[in-house]
Design a protein around this motif. Structure first.
Motif, mmCIF file in Angstrom:
data_model
loop_
_atom_site.group_PDB
_atom_site.id
_atom_site.type_symbol
_atom_site.label_atom_id
_atom_site.label_comp_id
_atom_site.label_asym_id
_atom_site.label_seq_id
_atom_site.Cartn_x
_atom_site.Cartn_y
_atom_site.Cartn_z
ATOM 1 N N GLU A 2 -38.635 13.093 24.933
ATOM 2 C CA GLU A 2 -37.547 13.827 25.590
ATOM 3 C C GLU A 2 -38.072 14.705 26.732
ATOM 4 N N LEU A 3 -39.218 15.309 26.477
ATOM 5 C CA LEU A 3 -39.820 16.162 27.503
ATOM 6 C C LEU A 3 -40.118 15.335 28.764
ATOM 7 N N GLU A 4 -40.735 14.172 28.576
ATOM 8 C CA GLU A 4 -41.048 13.321 29.741
ATOM 9 C C GLU A 4 -39.774 12.861 30.431
ATOM 10 N N ASP A 5 -38.775 12.438 29.645
ATOM 11 C CA ASP A 5 -37.511 11.983 30.249
ATOM 12 C C ASP A 5 -36.912 13.082 31.109
ATOM 13 N N ARG A 6 -36.920 14.306 30.581
ATOM 14 C CA ARG A 6 -36.337 15.424 31.339
ATOM 15 C C ARG A 6 -37.126 15.672 32.624
ATOM 16 N N ILE A 7 -38.443 15.706 32.502
ATOM 17 C CA ILE A 7 -39.281 16.040 33.664
ATOM 18 C C ILE A 7 -39.194 14.962 34.741
ATOM 19 N N TYR A 8 -39.320 13.694 34.338
ATOM 20 C CA TYR A 8 -39.410 12.630 35.352
ATOM 21 C C TYR A 8 -38.037 12.225 35.908
ATOM 22 N N ASN A 9 -36.978 12.787 35.353
ATOM 23 C CA ASN A 9 -35.656 12.520 35.929
ATOM 24 C C ASN A 9 -35.117 13.712 36.705
ATOM 25 N N ASP A 10 -35.951 14.702 36.913
ATOM 26 C CA ASP A 10 -35.497 15.906 37.602
ATOM 27 C C ASP A 10 -36.566 16.301 38.632
ATOM 28 N N PRO A 11 -36.332 16.001 39.922
ATOM 29 C CA PRO A 11 -37.359 16.276 40.931
ATOM 30 C C PRO A 11 -37.870 17.711 40.919
ATOM 31 N N GLU A 12 -36.979 18.682 40.593
ATOM 32 C CA GLU A 12 -37.427 20.076 40.594
ATOM 33 C C GLU A 12 -38.419 20.330 39.448
ATOM 34 N N LEU A 13 -38.057 19.799 38.249
ATOM 35 C CA LEU A 13 -38.970 19.958 37.108
ATOM 36 C C LEU A 13 -40.284 19.230 37.357
ATOM 37 N N LEU A 14 -40.166 18.044 37.984
ATOM 38 C CA LEU A 14 -41.364 17.249 38.270
ATOM 39 C C LEU A 14 -42.300 18.051 39.175
ATOM 40 N N THR B 22 -47.722 33.487 21.234
ATOM 41 C CA THR B 22 -46.712 34.467 21.674
ATOM 42 C C THR B 22 -45.485 34.516 20.772
ATOM 43 N N LYS B 23 -45.087 33.357 20.195
ATOM 44 C CA LYS B 23 -43.915 33.423 19.313
ATOM 45 C C LYS B 23 -43.825 32.202 18.398
ATOM 46 N N LYS B 24 -42.961 32.351 17.369
ATOM 47 C CA LYS B 24 -42.677 31.222 16.482
ATOM 48 C C LYS B 24 -41.359 30.604 16.909
ATOM 49 N N LEU B 25 -41.283 29.265 16.832
ATOM 50 C CA LEU B 25 -40.059 28.573 17.263
ATOM 51 C C LEU B 25 -39.582 27.613 16.199
ATOM 52 N N SER B 26 -38.269 27.417 16.109
ATOM 53 C CA SER B 26 -37.764 26.321 15.277
ATOM 54 C C SER B 26 -37.895 25.056 16.110
ATOM 55 N N GLN B 27 -37.887 23.860 15.470
ATOM 56 C CA GLN B 27 -38.139 22.653 16.254
ATOM 57 C C GLN B 27 -37.090 22.441 17.344
ATOM 58 N N LYS B 28 -35.843 22.875 17.054
ATOM 59 C CA LYS B 28 -34.830 22.626 18.077
ATOM 60 C C LYS B 28 -35.029 23.500 19.329
ATOM 61 N N GLU B 29 -35.906 24.468 19.240
ATOM 62 C CA GLU B 29 -36.179 25.317 20.426
ATOM 63 C C GLU B 29 -37.366 24.813 21.272
ATOM 64 N N TRP B 30 -38.075 23.776 20.758
ATOM 65 C CA TRP B 30 -39.322 23.368 21.433
ATOM 66 C C TRP B 30 -39.063 22.956 22.885
ATOM 67 N N ILE B 31 -38.134 21.987 23.061
ATOM 68 C CA ILE B 31 -37.916 21.422 24.408
ATOM 69 C C ILE B 31 -37.443 22.514 25.368
ATOM 70 N N SER B 32 -36.414 23.265 24.948
ATOM 71 C CA SER B 32 -35.863 24.254 25.884
ATOM 72 C C SER B 32 -36.905 25.318 26.246
ATOM 73 N N THR B 33 -37.758 25.673 25.281
ATOM 74 C CA THR B 33 -38.781 26.684 25.568
ATOM 75 C C THR B 33 -39.781 26.159 26.611
ATOM 76 N N ILE B 34 -40.194 24.903 26.423
ATOM 77 C CA ILE B 34 -41.162 24.325 27.371
ATOM 78 C C ILE B 34 -40.504 24.180 28.755
ATOM 79 N N ILE B 35 -39.270 23.680 28.779
ATOM 80 C CA ILE B 35 -38.584 23.490 30.079
ATOM 81 C C ILE B 35 -38.427 24.838 30.802
ATOM 82 N N ASN B 36 -38.016 25.858 30.046
ATOM 83 C CA ASN B 36 -37.847 27.187 30.682
ATOM 84 C C ASN B 36 -39.174 27.718 31.209
ATOM 85 N N LYS B 37 -40.227 27.459 30.468
ATOM 86 C CA LYS B 37 -41.547 27.916 30.899
ATOM 87 C C LYS B 37 -41.956 27.200 32.189
ATOM 88 N N ILE B 38 -41.634 25.878 32.271
ATOM 89 C CA ILE B 38 -41.966 25.125 33.504
ATOM 90 C C ILE B 38 -41.204 25.731 34.683
#
Ligand code: SF4
Length: 354
Positions: free
Chosen positions: A280-292, A336-352
């Protein structure tokens, strides 16, 4: 080495190695072709080629060009009228073998048109269509012999253009076989170091098999400083061909493209679904020029458990090491923090995005 001007890019010498692909749409279907090129441009394809099998396809070039940004190349076989019309329509480069045109005057016309518009020609020699194999028993031919003949036929083609004082030439020497391809490109580079090469295996095969073969061949060539532009020819979508080409260049440290995702293969200790997170992380990144763009050059770890996880995550710009349906987020070597699995993608995307 000569530098070759192709639209907004310069190929050869110390210029960046450019990634290209070829549309698999019917060129006459203008909308489908434009749509595919736009998708390809979005993921970073810098040079796009289209097949030009007839005049109908040829007359669509101007319409296609009007809707795209990057240089467009016409792939033409045998018919000089198609080459002339493609040049008139505004094509940025043609791939044609002058030896197949069959008439010196026709070749002269093409060269004159290319000179007038200042566009280059790529000569493409493929092992499967060598003139020398037509009536020959090739069963005992070694890779060395194939390579020598590929080089000889490429030089014959180049000489036709050199005699007309045409220098804006690239060459490709391709086979579906690793040894033939690598030997031919290396031998050519020794004999004609001034001509930039477009490199790749042809008909490399399915996604996994073709990517592995292509990566091995291109790695050897690129580390020998051969290759001004690359194309990975997979029986797969051109999008994946472009992704694979960039991964090869990125792994060799020759281009930056997207993040370096460090993820573990998972094992019996893993209690989170690492594979779907990475996909999911790769799909999000490679389909979004800004994230890429923003993720380019970043090292992001996605690890299944705390055995190797924290170590890898610490070594990365940021990352997550899994636990039972949760994860520990690390950044710059610190937890820095503990996350539930459903927060993994959004946390990484926000950090990017930060
Ligand atoms: S990080 Fe943990 S889950 Fe992943 S492979 Fe290593 S031990 Fe297994």
């Amino acid at each position: 080495m000569r530098e070759i001007k192709l639209g907004k890019f310069v190929l050869g010498g110390n210029n960046p190695i450019r990634v290209q692909s070829m549309c698999n749409t019917d060129t006459r279907d203008v909308l489908a072709t434009i749509k595919q090129i736009q998708q390809l441009e979005k993921i970073g394809c810098e040079i796009n080629r289209i097949a030009v099998p007839d005049m109908d396809a040829c007359r669509k070039i101007a319409k296609i060009k009007a809707e795209i940004t990057n240089p467009l190349v016409a792939d033409i076989h045998f018919d000089h009228k198609l080459a002339l019309e493609a040049i008139k329509q505004g094509i940025d480069k043609i791939r044609i073998n002058p030896g197949n045109i069959g008439d010196a005057e026709k070749v002269k016309d093409i060269v004159k048109a290319c000179k007038d518009r200042k566009i280059p020609i790529r000569i493409g020699v493929n092992a499967g269509s060598l003139k020398a194999i037509k009536n020959a028993d090739t069963s005992s031919w070694s890779s060395e012999k194939y390579a020598d003949i590929m080089v000889q036929e490429a030089i014959e083609e180049i000489n036709i253009l050199e005699q007309l004082n045409f220098k804006q030439v690239l060459v490709s020497l391709k086979a579906d076989d690793l040894n033939r391809t690598v030997l031919a490109c290396k031998k050519f580079a020794k004999q004609m170091p001034e001509i930039p090469q477009h490199i790749g295996l042809t008909e490399a095969g399915s996604f996994i098999a073709g990517s592995v073969k292509s990566a091995i061949a291109m790695s050897e060539l690129l580390r020998s400083k051969i290759g001004a532009t690359i194309r990975v020819s997979l029986t797969e979508s051109p999008i994946l061909q472009v992704r694979t080409a960039y991964e090869i260049l990125k792994t060799l440290g020759l281009r930056e493209y997207g993040p370096n995702i460090i993820s573990c293969p998972t094992c019996g200790r893993c209690e989170v679904d690492v594979a779907s997170v990475v996909k999911e992380l790769e799909d999000r990144i490679y389909n979004d020029p800004e994230l890429l763009k923003k993720s380019t050059g970043k090292k992001i770890a996605v690890m299944g458990c705390i055995v190797n996880g924290p170590g890898e995550a610490k070594e990365s710009d940021f990352g997550i090491a899994g636990g039972k349906s949760k994860g520990i987020f690390f950044e710059a070597g610190k937890q820095t923090k503990k996350l539930s699995q459903k927060e993994w993608i959004s946390t990484i995307i926000n950090k990017i995005k930060e």
